[in-house]
Design a protein around this motif. Sequence first.
Motif, PDB file in Angstrom:
ATOM      1  N   MET A   1     -77.658  24.908 -26.760  1.00  0.00           N
ATOM      2  CA  MET A   1     -76.520  24.223 -26.373  1.00  0.00           C
ATOM      3  C   MET A   1     -75.531  24.162 -27.588  1.00  0.00           C
ATOM      4  N   VAL A   2     -74.071  24.077 -27.157  1.00  0.00           N
ATOM      5  CA  VAL A   2     -73.187  24.132 -28.179  1.00  0.00           C
ATOM      6  C   VAL A   2     -72.702  22.603 -28.487  1.00  0.00           C
ATOM      7  N   ALA A   3     -72.333  22.300 -29.615  1.00  0.00           N
ATOM      8  CA  ALA A   3     -71.945  20.806 -29.719  1.00  0.00           C
ATOM      9  C   ALA A   3     -70.485  20.774 -30.177  1.00  0.00           C
ATOM     10  N   ASN A   4     -69.781  19.607 -30.064  1.00  0.00           N
ATOM     11  CA  ASN A   4     -68.557  19.436 -30.393  1.00  0.00           C
ATOM     12  C   ASN A   4     -68.159  19.204 -31.819  1.00  0.00           C
ATOM     13  N   LYS A   5     -67.424  19.819 -32.708  1.00  0.00           N
ATOM     14  CA  LYS A   5     -67.367  19.167 -33.934  1.00  0.00           C
ATOM     15  C   LYS A   5     -65.758  18.992 -34.086  1.00  0.00           C
ATOM     16  N   LEU A   6     -64.853  19.141 -33.349  1.00  0.00           N
ATOM     17  CA  LEU A   6     -63.334  19.318 -33.658  1.00  0.00           C
ATOM     18  C   LEU A   6     -63.007  17.759 -33.404  1.00  0.00           C
ATOM     19  N   THR A   7     -63.402  16.854 -32.612  1.00  0.00           N
ATOM     20  CA  THR A   7     -63.002  15.745 -32.419  1.00  0.00           C
ATOM     21  C   THR A   7     -63.168  14.858 -33.710  1.00  0.00           C
ATOM     22  N   SER A   8     -62.094  14.321 -33.974  1.00  0.00           N
ATOM     23  CA  SER A   8     -62.122  13.027 -35.259  1.00  0.00           C
ATOM     24  C   SER A   8     -62.436  11.825 -34.779  1.00  0.00           C
ATOM     25  N   TRP A   9     -63.271  11.113 -35.254  1.00  0.00           N
ATOM     26  CA  TRP A   9     -63.628   9.643 -34.993  1.00  0.00           C
ATOM     27  C   TRP A   9     -63.007   8.811 -35.976  1.00  0.00           C
ATOM     28  N   ASN A  10     -62.114   7.874 -35.104  1.00  0.00           N
ATOM     29  CA  ASN A  10     -61.187   6.827 -35.519  1.00  0.00           C
ATOM     30  C   ASN A  10     -61.838   5.659 -35.554  1.00  0.00           C
ATOM     31  N   MET A  11     -62.251   5.026 -36.703  1.00  0.00           N
ATOM     32  CA  MET A  11     -62.968   3.808 -36.697  1.00  0.00           C
ATOM     33  C   MET A  11     -61.799   2.683 -36.715  1.00  0.00           C
ATOM     34  N   ARG A  12     -61.664   2.055 -35.445  1.00  0.00           N
ATOM     35  CA  ARG A  12     -60.543   1.312 -35.321  1.00  0.00           C
ATOM     36  C   ARG A  12     -60.783   0.010 -35.336  1.00  0.00           C
ATOM     37  N   VAL A  13     -61.534  -0.349 -36.383  1.00  0.00           N
ATOM     38  CA  VAL A  13     -62.208  -1.581 -36.307  1.00  0.00           C
ATOM     39  C   VAL A  13     -61.990  -2.172 -37.783  1.00  0.00           C
ATOM     40  N   GLU A  14     -61.804  -3.540 -38.403  1.00  0.00           N
ATOM     41  CA  GLU A  14     -62.117  -3.959 -39.410  1.00  0.00           C
ATOM     42  C   GLU A  14     -63.047  -5.172 -39.223  1.00  0.00           C
ATOM     43  N   TYR A  15     -64.446  -4.676 -39.837  1.00  0.00           N
ATOM     44  CA  TYR A  15     -65.645  -5.528 -39.698  1.00  0.00           C
ATOM     45  C   TYR A  15     -65.431  -6.675 -40.746  1.00  0.00           C
ATOM     46  N   THR A  16     -65.948  -7.900 -39.924  1.00  0.00           N
ATOM     47  CA  THR A  16     -65.774  -9.070 -40.700  1.00  0.00           C
ATOM     48  C   THR A  16     -66.955  -9.991 -40.812  1.00  0.00           C
ATOM     49  N   ASP A  17     -67.052 -10.578 -41.699  1.00  0.00           N
ATOM     50  CA  ASP A  17     -68.391 -11.410 -41.782  1.00  0.00           C
ATOM     51  C   ASP A  17     -68.370 -12.756 -40.857  1.00  0.00           C
ATOM     52  N   LEU A  18     -67.309 -12.935 -40.360  1.00  0.00           N
ATOM     53  CA  LEU A  18     -66.873 -14.053 -39.321  1.00  0.00           C
ATOM     54  C   LEU A  18     -67.740 -13.914 -37.991  1.00  0.00           C
ATOM     55  N   ILE A  19     -68.163 -12.432 -37.791  1.00  0.00           N
ATOM     56  CA  ILE A  19     -68.643 -12.410 -36.645  1.00  0.00           C
ATOM     57  C   ILE A  19     -70.094 -13.237 -36.193  1.00  0.00           C
ATOM     58  N   GLN A  20     -70.745 -13.570 -37.242  1.00  0.00           N
ATOM     59  CA  GLN A  20     -71.776 -14.267 -36.931  1.00  0.00           C
ATOM     60  C   GLN A  20     -71.670 -15.744 -36.415  1.00  0.00           C
ATOM     61  N   ASP A  21     -70.612 -16.259 -37.348  1.00  0.00           N
ATOM     62  CA  ASP A  21     -70.282 -17.549 -36.965  1.00  0.00           C
ATOM     63  C   ASP A  21     -69.577 -17.786 -35.640  1.00  0.00           C
ATOM     64  N   LEU A  22     -68.705 -16.608 -35.303  1.00  0.00           N
ATOM     65  CA  LEU A  22     -68.294 -16.685 -34.040  1.00  0.00           C
ATOM     66  C   LEU A  22     -69.262 -16.366 -32.715  1.00  0.00           C
ATOM     67  N   ALA A  23     -70.022 -15.615 -33.007  1.00  0.00           N
ATOM     68  CA  ALA A  23     -71.111 -15.509 -32.122  1.00  0.00           C
ATOM     69  C   ALA A  23     -72.039 -16.720 -31.895  1.00  0.00           C
ATOM     70  N   LEU A  24     -72.179 -17.291 -32.677  1.00  0.00           N
ATOM     71  CA  LEU A  24     -72.816 -18.694 -32.407  1.00  0.00           C
ATOM     72  C   LEU A  24     -72.022 -19.773 -31.894  1.00  0.00           C
ATOM     73  N   GLU A  25     -70.905 -19.881 -32.152  1.00  0.00           N
ATOM     74  CA  GLU A  25     -69.777 -20.766 -31.730  1.00  0.00           C
ATOM     75  C   GLU A  25     -69.528 -20.496 -30.172  1.00  0.00           C
ATOM     76  N   CYS A  26     -69.381 -19.349 -30.115  1.00  0.00           N
ATOM     77  CA  CYS A  26     -69.091 -18.793 -28.463  1.00  0.00           C
ATOM     78  C   CYS A  26     -70.267 -18.469 -27.601  1.00  0.00           C
ATOM     79  N   SER A  27     -71.355 -18.337 -28.309  1.00  0.00           N
ATOM     80  CA  SER A  27     -72.723 -18.263 -27.641  1.00  0.00           C
ATOM     81  C   SER A  27     -72.902 -16.798 -26.955  1.00  0.00           C
ATOM     82  N   VAL A  28     -72.207 -15.740 -27.883  1.00  0.00           N
ATOM     83  CA  VAL A  28     -72.229 -14.542 -27.498  1.00  0.00           C
ATOM     84  C   VAL A  28     -73.044 -13.519 -28.463  1.00  0.00           C
TER      85      VAL A  28
END
Length: 814
Positions: A1-28
């Motif tokens: 099988m042949v795999a794709n190598k031309l597509t570029s991955w664009n990380m459209r995200v800024e990871y933040t340490d706030l997500i743990q607190d936000l997860a607890l606060e919003c129950s997600v």
Amino acid sequence: MVANKLTSWNMRVEYTDLIQDLALECSVSPVLAQLLVNRGLTKKEEINSFLSPSLDELESPWLLDDIQIGVDLIQQALDDKKSILIFGDYDADGVTSTALLYDYLTKFNDRINYFIPDRFADGYGLSESGITKALKLYPDTSLIITVDCGISSCKEVSWLKEKGINVVITDHHEQLNELPSADAILNPKRVNSCYPFSSLAGVGVAFKLVLALADSSKAMTIKQLCENYLDLVAVGTIADLVPLKHENRILVSHGLSKIGSNRVGFKSMLEKLNLLEQKLTTGQVGFLLGPRINAAGRLASASDAVRLLVTDDYDEAQTLAEKLDTENRERRTVEQEITKEANEIIVDNNKTSKSKVLVLYGKDWHEGVIGIVASRLLEKYHRPVIVLTLDNNGVAKGSCRSIEGFHIAEALQECSDIIEKYGGHELAAGLSIKVENIEEFEQRINQLADKWLTENDLIPTVDIEMMVPEEILSRELAEEIQQLEPFGIGNPQPILGCNSIIVASTKIVGKNNEHLQVKFKGSGSLLDGIWFRGNEKLTHNLEENTPSKAAFIPKISTWNSKWGKLSLQICDLQCDETSNKLIDFRNKSDKYSSLNLLIKRNYIPVILTNTRQQKEFLSSKFVDCYVVRATDVPFELSEENVLLILYDLPYDPSIVRKWIETIKPKSVCLLYNHFDVDYNSKLWRVTIPYGQELQKVYEKMQNEFKFQTVTKGNFKKWLYEQNSGVTKRWVESVIEIFKELGLIYLEDNKVKIKETENRVDFSNSNKFLSEQQLIKNIRKWEQCFLSGSNSAIYMLLYENKALLEVCAHSIEKN
């Protein structure tokens, strides 16, 4: 099988340490918390509003420019029983807009008519040809209301005004030139518009007009209007690919559930699609309902689609729904034939190496499907595409589709001196041009592309919202992500990425062998995946049972499953260039023998241990290797072929990451195993004090030094004697905890023992609590390193640090 190598991955995200607190606060979950942050939502109130859109948050229709003038003019015509003509458009947005306005106005006046121009004979918008036909059919017309068109029709509106016909324009397209001389122009994209939200679809603007009319006359309540018309608003908004933000999100959220509930036209269509009993998604509307409504205007007359949406006759609705379904099948056949011809032109003329904008034309190409063809070609070649069909009068009509960075409507404006007519948005437009000008047009628009686009802009990209370990992939995750619906432009379905996930098998499927079915080796079971058109996108060998890099949307599939199961809708699949970074020997029981084998390979080994004793032992056996303790200060190496060997079970990913960042190893070998857990436990017993242990030490101290004062040195010596092999760290921690609780006093290098009750509550000590939390963290990371998948280990060592807790959470849950 042949795999794709031309597509570029664009990380459209800024990871933040706030997500743990936000997860607890919003129950997600931490994953959903990060996806919410990606959408700019960081406060609980914003998140609640996003997850539960309220009709109360809709903007007032009275904020639209000219709305009062338009309402007064229409209301007067209704009261005077004058003939009103709704001039619509042949796409799904125009059809739903026409149906909505017609349904409302006919409640108050039986002299309401509608006209949908013929795509082929009249072209787009308020054309002279269309107006002439409409007025011939309805000669008593005194007022024309346009829907989804009119903003660029200066000449045509002037002509109508000369005839004494009033004109109210409702549109949502860009204002590229001066405004027409209409009596009222309702368009949130007007230059200097006062309306707070500019991205309404044409049907959204029509709905705003109806809201204002009803509010002015007190004819119907907002609740009644929403119940009657939000199904039309939802379908038109989704089909027209406007951003599903703010008002559009609210309208679509509430409208989706109403599709098929109170309109026999939609009900008949859903019955034929076997979707009547299902909870509809934007994808089903966009890919199943929308194309069938559009099909009428592509191959025949869109008036049939309007009639389907306004009729109350079930039998008529069934007949019309069947007709649209047949026309849609015909449309697909025609589209596939033209796409094939266009592809052949591109390949035969080597167009992708010569042009950033693909301009293609054919004599017999069906005008009704060239827009879809342009979209197909854009998806394949990732560059602006203009597809033209030539008529017998020396004029070509075309559809344009573009990519980010090339505003196609502005590009057409730059070439307006050689274009007969044009209009559209940033990413889609239409035009007509004389055949003799096509060559110059192709040259000039490519000159613009050379200025506006770089070569990197032409590389296909997939926007990754978050990297995840395979352990987190579950039906529950897919269900939780569904809370972000409705998905669309501005709120895309979250694409997640996973490194070092194993492809177990692949299978080519589909009528034309265009799709790829993939099974991944998940955490404990196989994960199903489907890559639509994946077989067309593969470019080099993809070996089965080897690590891969996958981008996907977690979904719940009901295919061959009564209750639904997790399925990964693949967006990209590549050979994982990072897979050689991890050498997994965790299942090797004899670490020493495995280490001997590794040393013989062509590497510069750096052996990471946890203790001084282990370091000394291995240094004596492997004199040509770097042997270090994890807590040593990392040093730089000039060699390139470095292998970092994790000999002992790691207990803190941040320590290992420092070594990786400093020595930059080509690969990391996981040599530790489950026997290391006991070894580490013994290490922590002499490094970190426990509660029960502290109580015993305290009681012995009371007996040994009751009311006494001893030197600090003797006190430390005594502590060392209480627990065989304890470290300096253990002794210092005990002293700090006792001091904080007032059990001892330190003065001038003296330790004074205070008599207290026999039982001590050590949880009153912050130092003690931090030590217990340290132990929990150590156990957590040990478990991650020991049982985590390769994708999880890769995340621990290489991905953004804010993802560490997400990774740990998924492994613990699994």
